[in-house]
Design a protein around this motif. Sequence first.
Motif, PDB file in Angstrom:
ATOM      1  N   UNK A 138       0.828  -1.199   0.000  1.00 10.98           N
ATOM      2  CA  UNK A 138       0.000   0.000   0.000  1.00 10.98           C
ATOM      3  C   UNK A 138       0.873   1.264   0.000  1.00 10.98           C
ATOM      4  N   UNK A 139       0.720   2.136  -0.997  1.00  8.55           N
ATOM      5  CA  UNK A 139       1.422   3.426  -0.953  1.00  8.55           C
ATOM      6  C   UNK A 139       1.121   4.163   0.351  1.00  8.55           C
ATOM      7  N   UNK A 140       2.093   4.902   0.849  1.00 10.34           N
ATOM      8  CA  UNK A 140       2.000   5.453   2.203  1.00 10.34           C
ATOM      9  C   UNK A 140       0.804   6.373   2.403  1.00 10.34           C
ATOM     10  N   UNK A 141       0.434   7.150   1.385  1.00 15.16           N
ATOM     11  CA  UNK A 141      -0.689   8.078   1.559  1.00 15.16           C
ATOM     12  C   UNK A 141      -2.037   7.367   1.625  1.00 15.16           C
ATOM     13  N   UNK A 142      -2.085   6.106   1.203  1.00 17.99           N
ATOM     14  CA  UNK A 142      -3.330   5.344   1.209  1.00 17.99           C
ATOM     15  C   UNK A 142      -3.421   4.373   2.383  1.00 17.99           C
ATOM     16  N   UNK A 143      -2.354   4.275   3.167  1.00 15.72           N
ATOM     17  CA  UNK A 143      -2.236   3.178   4.128  1.00 15.72           C
ATOM     18  C   UNK A 143      -3.344   3.192   5.174  1.00 15.72           C
ATOM     19  N   UNK A 144      -3.570   4.305   5.834  1.00 10.12           N
ATOM     20  CA  UNK A 144      -4.552   4.337   6.915  1.00 10.12           C
ATOM     21  C   UNK A 144      -5.949   4.030   6.394  1.00 10.12           C
ATOM     22  N   UNK A 145      -6.314   4.610   5.249  1.00  9.34           N
ATOM     23  CA  UNK A 145      -7.640   4.375   4.686  1.00  9.34           C
ATOM     24  C   UNK A 145      -7.819   2.919   4.284  1.00  9.34           C
TER      25      UNK A 145
END
Length: 242
Positions: A138-145
């Motif tokens: 998962x790319x870092x900007x998408x990880x939490x979502x």
Amino acid sequence: MGIKWIWAFLDTVEGDADASEAFWQNVTRTRISTRRGEREEFATLIPEGGDPWVKVQRVFSGGGVHLDLDVDDVGAGAAEAARLGATVVHRYPDGTVIVMRSPGGFTFCITSWAHAGSPTTQIRIGEPDLLDQVCLDIPSTLFDQECSFWEKLTGWNRRPAGREFERLARPDGIPIGLLLQRLDTVTGEVGAHVDFACHDRGASRVTHEAAGATFVGEPNPDEWTVMRDPVGRVYCLTRRSP
């Protein structure tokens, strides 16, 4: 959503499929089922004992890994996934499969538990290694979502598993676990690779190389070994016990 079973799907471009299927039959110690689908594009890898949990698909382009989630009610399962942020890609006319994409772009299918034949048992005892995990990259900007989406969709508890990983606690009786990896890459879509649990990673590496895999590296020598199959698909051998 009440997931009854999870299938790991290995998707391979038509021209590479024979080599890919031969390799994965070898390293999973399985035989391939009768082919099915309009183009005979689907098949199941059948283990010597217990029920199967790995399938293969021949595709026109791309390839990679996706998941099928078996549920009692496909429509309700897809509706729940959509409520959580997934989008519908395709609905099979018979209602047994709905193809979806996660908020981060990872392809998965909501599939019929009854249609799949209600498998129940995965044999682990006596196996030197086992393909038993899919890692979402998962790319870092998408990880939490993305982590939040999969935790809510599966209903499995999420817990940290290292600096860049989180794991969903797989219930007993489910054959495939889910690991979530935060990439250094900032943008892009979520991808995936499969992981083997190994009693002896060194011995498994030898076996896999003899079958046609190549060694890529050991970014964490105490935990996992990165390999590449004969058609370029990256996967990992891990120190987890089968």
